[in-house]
Design an enzyme around this catalytic site. Structure first.
Site, PDB file in Angstrom:
ATOM      1  N   ASN A  13      38.202  37.574  35.860  1.00 50.50           N
ATOM      2  CA  ASN A  13      37.870  37.440  37.287  1.00 50.50           C
ATOM      3  C   ASN A  13      36.477  37.994  37.582  1.00 50.50           C
ATOM      4  O   ASN A  13      35.791  37.499  38.463  1.00 50.50           O
ATOM      5  CB  ASN A  13      38.978  38.057  38.161  1.00 50.50           C
ATOM      6  CG  ASN A  13      38.952  39.558  38.159  1.00 50.50           C
ATOM      7  OD1 ASN A  13      38.179  40.157  38.880  1.00 50.50           O
ATOM      8  ND2 ASN A  13      39.786  40.187  37.330  1.00 50.50           N
ATOM      9  N   CYS A  19      45.486  33.737  42.793  1.00 47.56           N
ATOM     10  CA  CYS A  19      46.037  34.819  43.633  1.00 47.56           C
ATOM     11  C   CYS A  19      45.105  35.132  44.799  1.00 47.56           C
ATOM     12  O   CYS A  19      43.902  34.864  44.741  1.00 47.56           O
ATOM     13  CB  CYS A  19      46.321  36.051  42.789  1.00 47.56           C
ATOM     14  SG  CYS A  19      44.892  37.060  42.504  1.00 47.56           S
ATOM     15  N   SER A  25      36.665  40.864  31.420  1.00 45.29           N
ATOM     16  CA  SER A  25      37.479  40.543  32.601  1.00 45.29           C
ATOM     17  C   SER A  25      37.152  39.140  33.112  1.00 45.29           C
ATOM     18  O   SER A  25      36.013  38.855  33.502  1.00 45.29           O
ATOM     19  CB  SER A  25      37.218  41.582  33.697  1.00 45.29           C
ATOM     20  OG  SER A  25      37.545  41.052  34.951  1.00 45.29           O
ATOM     21  N   SER A  60      39.731  44.484  38.331  1.00 43.72           N
ATOM     22  CA  SER A  60      40.151  45.614  37.489  1.00 43.72           C
ATOM     23  C   SER A  60      39.100  46.723  37.468  1.00 43.72           C
ATOM     24  O   SER A  60      39.109  47.581  36.590  1.00 43.72           O
ATOM     25  CB  SER A  60      40.463  45.114  36.073  1.00 43.72           C
ATOM     26  OG  SER A  60      39.476  44.213  35.641  1.00 43.72           O
ATOM     27  N   CYS A  96      51.820  41.422  36.564  1.00 41.32           N
ATOM     28  CA  CYS A  96      51.573  41.265  38.006  1.00 41.32           C
ATOM     29  C   CYS A  96      52.578  40.267  38.588  1.00 41.32           C
ATOM     30  O   CYS A  96      52.781  39.188  38.015  1.00 41.32           O
ATOM     31  CB  CYS A  96      50.147  40.771  38.228  1.00 41.32           C
ATOM     32  SG  CYS A  96      49.856  40.405  39.968  1.00 41.32           S
ATOM     33  N   GLU A 145      46.734  35.706  29.924  1.00 45.29           N
ATOM     34  CA  GLU A 145      47.619  35.177  30.973  1.00 45.29           C
ATOM     35  C   GLU A 145      48.069  33.757  30.622  1.00 45.29           C
ATOM     36  O   GLU A 145      49.241  33.390  30.789  1.00 45.29           O
ATOM     37  CB  GLU A 145      46.890  35.166  32.324  1.00 45.29           C
ATOM     38  CG  GLU A 145      47.750  34.586  33.438  1.00 45.29           C
ATOM     39  CD  GLU A 145      46.970  34.285  34.707  1.00 45.29           C
ATOM     40  OE1 GLU A 145      45.966  34.949  34.984  1.00 45.29           O
ATOM     41  OE2 GLU A 145      47.384  33.355  35.425  1.00 45.29           O
ATOM     42  N   CYS A 187      42.737  45.257  42.493  1.00 49.61           N
ATOM     43  CA  CYS A 187      43.649  44.407  43.258  1.00 49.61           C
ATOM     44  C   CYS A 187      45.042  45.036  43.232  1.00 49.61           C
ATOM     45  O   CYS A 187      45.285  46.011  42.512  1.00 49.61           O
ATOM     46  CB  CYS A 187      43.716  43.021  42.624  1.00 49.61           C
ATOM     47  SG  CYS A 187      44.371  43.096  40.947  1.00 49.61           S
ATOM     48  N   HIS A 192      42.855  33.027  27.191  1.00 49.34           N
ATOM     49  CA  HIS A 192      43.085  34.226  28.009  1.00 49.34           C
ATOM     50  C   HIS A 192      44.554  34.621  27.906  1.00 49.34           C
ATOM     51  O   HIS A 192      45.439  33.752  27.928  1.00 49.34           O
ATOM     52  CB  HIS A 192      42.711  33.931  29.472  1.00 49.34           C
ATOM     53  CG  HIS A 192      42.709  35.156  30.326  1.00 49.34           C
ATOM     54  ND1 HIS A 192      43.862  35.647  30.907  1.00 49.34           N
ATOM     55  CD2 HIS A 192      41.722  36.016  30.669  1.00 49.34           C
ATOM     56  CE1 HIS A 192      43.559  36.743  31.595  1.00 49.34           C
ATOM     57  NE2 HIS A 192      42.271  36.986  31.464  1.00 49.34           N
TER      58      HIS A 192
HETATM   59 FE1  F3S Z   1      47.585  40.036  40.005  1.00 51.48          FE
HETATM   60 FE2  F3S Z   1      45.647  38.686  41.063  1.00 51.48          FE
HETATM   61 FE3  F3S Z   1      45.277  41.139  40.343  1.00 51.48          FE
HETATM   62  S1  F3S Z   1      47.145  37.918  39.644  1.00 51.48           S
HETATM   63  S2  F3S Z   1      46.575  41.394  38.581  1.00 51.48           S
HETATM   64  S3  F3S Z   1      46.650  40.456  41.973  1.00 51.48           S
HETATM   65  S4  F3S Z   1      43.780  39.495  40.127  1.00 51.48           S
END
Ligand code: F3S
Length: 280
Positions: free
Chosen positions: A218, A188, A216, A264, A95, A125, A12, A123
């Site tokens: 996501n 996001c 990960s 990722s 990010c 974040e 991403c 997590h």
């Molecule tokens: Fe940012 Fe979304 Fe990637 S928050 S790090 S664009 S999965």
């Protein structure tokens, strides 16, 4: 065997940005380390380690002669302050979309509003995000949302990688829990697009392979979404995970395979898996 790649899969914007920042810094011959793993991708972390870019997990372990790169997930405020007090130079690879969520939480905290975060409390974040306001509660299930007491006002934000359908379900429960409900959709766009793409692809193929690290968040969500639409789903880190005799025998039974990858996962890794499957 027909192999279809989800319309949106792999790296991403936030991950690409973080890797660009740190690699440019390294190319200039500067010494750098990261606070926690930069991204949740083991092969990429190994590549960084081979260049001498390693991560530390505690402020006490930070080397004074190196710049410290802040991971994509951000870091808690108290750690940020401790680094500032120690005059440790930093390169911020948080990010911007994670930062956006932190700013919303910070503003709500300034207004003394309680904040509800929907996400995984362990997590990184969320560990960082919760430090931006004094009155934060974290929930990660519909049962937890249903168990909340009724309040006058609720402000709710989401982990950036949350399943959008799940967030909508939580919000529906919260409608009955407060007179005023403020919803900040902080999931996001990259996450939403990857989830939508796997939702579309999974019912159309015999099996789905989701490429991405076991750590990960996501990628895990993509796996779960694929499972809701297809019984044959595997999550792998690299194509080495497909080389076992039993896995190969299983793969040979499928006439079509859909590929998805976490935010990722590098395009090279996704391509390696695709080429591996084409050879079967
Ligand atoms: Fe940012 Fe979304 Fe990637 S928050 S790090 S664009 S999965």
């Amino acid at each position: 065997m027909k192999i279809s790649v989800a319309e949106q899969a792999g790296f991403c914007f936030g991950v690409k940005r973080a890797l660009k920042l740190i690699n440019e810094y390294h190319r200039q011959g500067k010494m750098i380390q990261t606070f926690g793993p930069l991204i949740h991708n083991i092969p990429v972390l190994k590549e960084l380690a081979a260049k001498g870019i390693r991560h530390v997990d505690r402020v006490g372990d930070v080397a004074g002669d190196k710049t410290l790169c802040i991971r994509t997930h951000g870091i808690p405020r108290d750690i940020e302050r401790r680094l500032q007090r120690k005059n440790i130079p930093t390169l911020d690879a948080t990010c911007p979309l994670v930062k956006k969520g932190q700013k919303i939480i910070e503003q709500l905290g300034r207004d003394n509003s309680p904040v509800l975060i929907v996400g995984d409390k362990d997590h990184p974040e969320i560990v960082a995000a919760r430090s931006y306001a004094p009155r934060v509660r974290i929930i990660n299930s519909l049962a937890a949302a249903r168990a909340l007491p009724r309040s006058r006002e609720i402000s709710v934000v989401a982990q950036t990688t949350l399943d959008t359908v799940f967030f909508k379900e939580v919000v529906a429960v919260l409608m009955d829990k407060a007179d005023k409900l403020h919803v900040f959709n902080t999931i996001c766009r990259a996450t939403q697009e990857r989830q939508e793409a796997v939702r579309k692809l999974a019912p159309k193929v015999d099996a789905v392979i989701v490429v991405g690290s076991k750590i990960s968040s996501n990628t895990k969500k993509l796996y779960q979404i694929a499972r809701e639409h297809n019984r044959n789903v595997m999550q792998i880190e690299t194509c080495d995970d497909l080389r076992g005799a039993r896995t190969l025998a299983r793969l040979k039974k499928y006439r079509s395979i859909g590929l998805s990858a976490g935010a990722s996962t590098s395009p090279q890794e996704l391509d390696n898996v695709k080429k591996f499957l084409q050879k079967i």
